[in-house]
Design an enzyme around this catalytic site. Structure first.
Site, PDB file in Angstrom:
ATOM      1  N   CYS A  60      39.767  39.192  37.541  1.00 38.89           N
ATOM      2  CA  CYS A  60      40.579  40.197  38.237  1.00 38.89           C
ATOM      3  C   CYS A  60      42.003  40.309  37.707  1.00 38.89           C
ATOM      4  O   CYS A  60      42.700  41.281  37.992  1.00 38.89           O
ATOM      5  CB  CYS A  60      40.611  39.884  39.732  1.00 38.89           C
ATOM      6  SG  CYS A  60      38.965  39.594  40.428  1.00 38.89           S
ATOM      7  N   HIS A  92      45.840  43.804  42.895  1.00 35.00           N
ATOM      8  CA  HIS A  92      44.391  43.702  42.839  1.00 35.00           C
ATOM      9  C   HIS A  92      43.813  43.959  44.223  1.00 35.00           C
ATOM     10  O   HIS A  92      44.241  43.379  45.216  1.00 35.00           O
ATOM     11  CB  HIS A  92      43.994  42.312  42.350  1.00 35.00           C
ATOM     12  CG  HIS A  92      42.533  42.019  42.473  1.00 35.00           C
ATOM     13  ND1 HIS A  92      41.555  42.912  42.068  1.00 35.00           N
ATOM     14  CD2 HIS A  92      41.867  40.936  42.961  1.00 35.00           C
ATOM     15  CE1 HIS A  92      40.363  42.391  42.297  1.00 35.00           C
ATOM     16  NE2 HIS A  92      40.527  41.196  42.845  1.00 35.00           N
ATOM     17  N   ASN A 109      36.035  45.668  45.581  1.00 40.75           N
ATOM     18  CA  ASN A 109      36.642  44.819  44.555  1.00 40.75           C
ATOM     19  C   ASN A 109      35.944  45.093  43.226  1.00 40.75           C
ATOM     20  O   ASN A 109      34.775  44.747  43.049  1.00 40.75           O
ATOM     21  CB  ASN A 109      36.486  43.346  44.964  1.00 40.75           C
ATOM     22  CG  ASN A 109      37.081  42.381  43.950  1.00 40.75           C
ATOM     23  OD1 ASN A 109      37.414  42.758  42.836  1.00 40.75           O
ATOM     24  ND2 ASN A 109      37.196  41.125  44.342  1.00 40.75           N
TER      25      ASN A 109
END
Length: 375
Positions: A166, A302, A332
């Site tokens: 990420c 993020h 996500n």
């Protein structure tokens, strides 16, 4: 050593140093560069307001792409024991996109085409293409090499992938900037972050399968002499908290025994990830804020869980209104998360020219990073 020879050696060394560093920051080294801390997990770099920087403003562009198929929380409730209320209240996610016919390359290419079109630049001036991903289409060739071909970029180009989960988009941006500093003949770098997390999702685990989505984002990076830049990153190797093993079909006839291959699926300890994320995010942002002398007007972080961003905002004593959220639409998407959010901000006008921004991420590795710049 005779004097003429000694002078020649000194001049040669000076020339080599000039060639190496003279193309970045108008021949100046960064104003400050902090070495890793005592525990070896942190690195911060800052350029002064007159040095070169990554810029999403002049002569640059962003783009994003997601699969056509949208999967709602109610759809997820048909395969695991969950509900829209359970997912949305705990994560902020309402829906996500899962690939059907799309590939990592097709999503990355579409996002990159949009970024190049927005930037309005000649492709032959792109000297670097980096792809951040943990779900490539192949081991070899890299996604970046495939992007070079699909986008019709010149063969005289750096092309490679970065695997930092990420945090990948941030690592790739900073790496692209560093490479541009050594390439005066090339003005632009292309950074693509593309993921098909549906490839590594355990759809029988209700705690993780509801979190992830597929997508890609891209940005054209250039060096801007009129904008300030700062960067912080860190890593803490860990296979207990967040882990996805690589599974190989091993047929080595010379091995005494072949180990059983693990399931190539994401495994995550939710509480531990939450604790790490809040501390890593707030700590990295503080360090960059200390470097630039204050907090930005906007945060693009993020998009893992809305609660993580809320907790970080509280620790920083910053209003939640400054934190951009689009997790409800995408879930996500790992490396693609910040890149997609950045594109959403640019195209919606949520961030305007001249405004300061921090991009900040955290994820598998464990890793984290924060970049500050002005649009």
């Amino acid at each position: 050593m005779k004097k003429p020879i000694w002078i020649a050696v000194v001049l040669t060394v000076v020339l080599m140093v000039t060639l190496l560093f003279g193309s970045c920051g108008n021949g100046k080294l960064p104003a400050s560069s902090n070495a890793p801390s005592a525990d070896g997990t942190n690195s911060t770099t800052t350029d002064s307001a007159t040095d070169d920087t990554i810029s999403a403003g002049d002569a640059s562009g962003t783009g994003s792409s997601v699969p056509t198929r949208t999967v709602t929380n109610d759809d997820m409730a048909t395969i695991v024991e969950t509900s829209d209320e359970w997912i949305s209240t705990r994560t902020g996610i309402s829906e996500r996109h899962f690939a059907d016919q799309e590939t990592n390359l097709s999503l990355g290419t579409e996002a990159a085409e949009k970024a190049i079109a927005m930037a309005g630049i000649p492709r032959e001036e792109i000297g670097v293409v980096i792809c951040a991903t943990i779900t490539p289409d192949n081991i070899v060739p890299s996604q970046a090499c495939l992007l070079q071909k699909s986008l019709g970029l010149t063969e005289q180009i750096f092309a490679f992938d970065i695997c930092a989960a990420c945090t990948g988009f941030l690592y790739a941006m900073h790496t692209a900037r560093s490479l541009l500093c050594t390439m005066p003949e090339k003005k632009y770098a292309l950074v693509v972050a593309s993921e098909l997390l549906s490839r590594v999702t355990n759809f029988a685990d209700r705690n993780t399968c509801v979190l992830f989505g597929d997508g890609a984002g891209a940005a054209v990076i250039t060096l801007d002499e009129n904008s300030r830049y700062a960067f912080d990153c860190g890593a803490d190797g860990n296979t207990e908290v967040l882990y996805c093993p690589k599974s190989y079909h091993n047929t080595n006839p010379f091995a005494a025994s072949l180990p059983e291959q693990p399931e190539q699926q994401v495994k995550m300890e939710g509480r531990a990830v939450y604790s790490f994320a809040v501390q890593a995010l707030s700590g990295s942002i503080r360090r960059v804020a200390d470097q630039v002398g204050g907090y930005p007007e906007h945060y693009i972080c993020h998009q893992a869980n809305a609660r993580i961003l809320q907790a970080a905002a509280k620790q920083l004593k910053e209003p939640m209104e400054k934190f951009f959220l689009d997790i409800a639409k995408y879930g996500n998407t790992s490396a693609a998360s910040i890149a997609i959010a950045l594109d959403d901000c640019v195209r919606s006008g949520a961030v305007k020219r001249g405004e300061s921004v921090m991009l900040s991420g955290f994820g598998g590795g464990l890793s984290y990073g924060t970049a500050y710049f002005t649009f």
